[in-house]
Enzyme design. Structure first.
Site, PDB file in Angstrom:
ATOM      1  N   ASP A 100     -19.808 -11.992 -59.280  1.00  0.00           N
ATOM      2  CA  ASP A 100     -19.810 -11.291 -57.996  1.00  0.00           C
ATOM      3  C   ASP A 100     -19.025  -9.980 -58.093  1.00  0.00           C
ATOM      4  O   ASP A 100     -19.138  -9.125 -57.218  1.00  0.00           O
ATOM      5  CB  ASP A 100     -19.170 -12.174 -56.906  1.00  0.00           C
ATOM      6  N   LYS A 116     -30.198 -18.558 -54.052  1.00  0.00           N
ATOM      7  CA  LYS A 116     -29.630 -18.149 -55.347  1.00  0.00           C
ATOM      8  C   LYS A 116     -30.063 -19.128 -56.434  1.00  0.00           C
ATOM      9  O   LYS A 116     -30.480 -18.737 -57.519  1.00  0.00           O
ATOM     10  CB  LYS A 116     -28.099 -18.060 -55.250  1.00  0.00           C
ATOM     11  N   GLN A 153     -19.374 -19.302 -52.837  1.00  0.00           N
ATOM     12  CA  GLN A 153     -20.012 -18.749 -51.640  1.00  0.00           C
ATOM     13  C   GLN A 153     -18.968 -18.576 -50.532  1.00  0.00           C
ATOM     14  O   GLN A 153     -18.256 -19.519 -50.187  1.00  0.00           O
ATOM     15  CB  GLN A 153     -21.151 -19.682 -51.184  1.00  0.00           C
TER      16      GLN A 153
END
Ligand code: NAD
Length: 280
Positions: free
Chosen positions: A118, A51, A95
């Site tokens: 997200d 990422k 994460q």
């Protein structure tokens, strides 16, 4: 059968984003994504590294916060609150999974809805249900991009999703509905799964069971999207038995190289979107 090349579609999304980032920077806005990693799960470390690498390729600034597994919820929330208050940060990503014993819901809840790139927050999920502007989870958003890359019409098609998770199946059902597909969501309690999946013009597998979708579950000419990531004898494979199914479908995504690259590209998309909104 035509292969849907996720790497190639992701590259074209990234090219578009690169240009958008350059334009934002000219106007004094430098898109910035903060990534928080807690614990030492090897898969999570790889995801986070990818990422950050992708963000840098596109000219997006990345901030990385790593903690060992003894980190507390309070410590994570404190960092998130500082990032929430920092106007130069546009996206905050935690994460998952968090180390055992930490309450993921509580930690994720502390991310501001405007920076939840997200798209997991109740607010952003609610916006998706209502068909309003928010952030859409990256994997389902990537699936829609892959479908559109085929040039085939989604509207009016019969779509069947196997899997009803909050991060893939459910939001994807809403996105396909928005594209005017007729949507069915299957799960562990679905009866006659084969009969249902065989009706699909668009079949999406998001289960996490290696090669569970076989040719007897697929309609001739269907578009098959494989979200699954499984490891068999050290090799990555999807939820679809690719070799067995490929001749039956019109389009199919490979694993790896299908949905995976799109998830990261759409995370970048959401970060740039957030930067654009903040510039308004
Ligand atoms: P999950 O475990 O949260 O959900 C799996 C779903 O599959 C559940 O809703 C369950 O009801 C359903 N299911 C399980 N067994 C079934 C069966 N026998 N028949 C019918 N339905 C069944 O998983 P998830 O987070 O949605 O992820 C699904 C898969 O997609 C995993 O392999 C995951 O690694 C992968 N994934 C890939 C990406 C990517 O970027 N490519 C992103 C997220 C998830």
């Amino acid at each position: 059968m035509k292969l849907i090349d996720g790497k190639q579609v992701a590259e074209s999304v990234k090219e578009r984003l690169k240009a958008e980032v350059a334009k934002l920077k000219e106007n004094g806005v430098h898109p910035c994504l903060a990534v928080i990693l807690a614990g030492n799960d090897p898969a999570s470390q790889v995801y986070v590294k990818n990422k950050i690498k992708t963000a840098e390729e596109l000219g997006i600034k990345s901030l990385s916060f790593t903690f060992d597994e003894s980190v507390t919820e309070e410590q994570l929330i404190e960092v998130i609150e500082t990032l929430n208050a920092d106007a130069t940060v546009h996206g905050i990503l935690v994460q998952l999974p968090l180390p055992k014993g930490l309450n993921e819901e509580r930690v994720l809840k502390s991310i501001s809805d405007e920076k939840d790139v997200d798209g997991f927050s109740a607010y952003n999920m609610g916006q998706l249900v209502l068909g309003r502007e928010g952030f859409v989870p990256c994997t389902p958003l990537g699936v829609i991009e892959l479908l559109k890359s085929t040039g085939e019409e989604i509207s009016g098609k019969r779509a069947v999703i196997i899997g009803r998770s909050n991060i893939v199946g459910k939001p994807l059902a809403l996105l396909l509905l928005k594209e005017n597909a007729t949507v069915t969501v299957c799960h562990t309690k679905t009866k006659n799964l084969k009969e249902v999946s065989k009706e699909a013009d668009i079949l999406v597998a998001a289960v996490g069971r290696a090669k569970m979708v076989t040719d007897d579950m697929v309609k001739d000419g269907a578009i098959v999207i494989d979200v699954g990531i499984n490891r068999v004898d050290g090799k990555l494979c999807g939820d679809v038995d690719f070799d067995n199914v490929k001749e039956k479908c019109s389009y199919i995504t490979p694993v790896p190289g299908g949905v995976g690259p799109m998830t990261i590209a759409m995370l970048m998309n959401n970060t740039v979107l957030s930067a654009k909104r903040s510039a308004k």
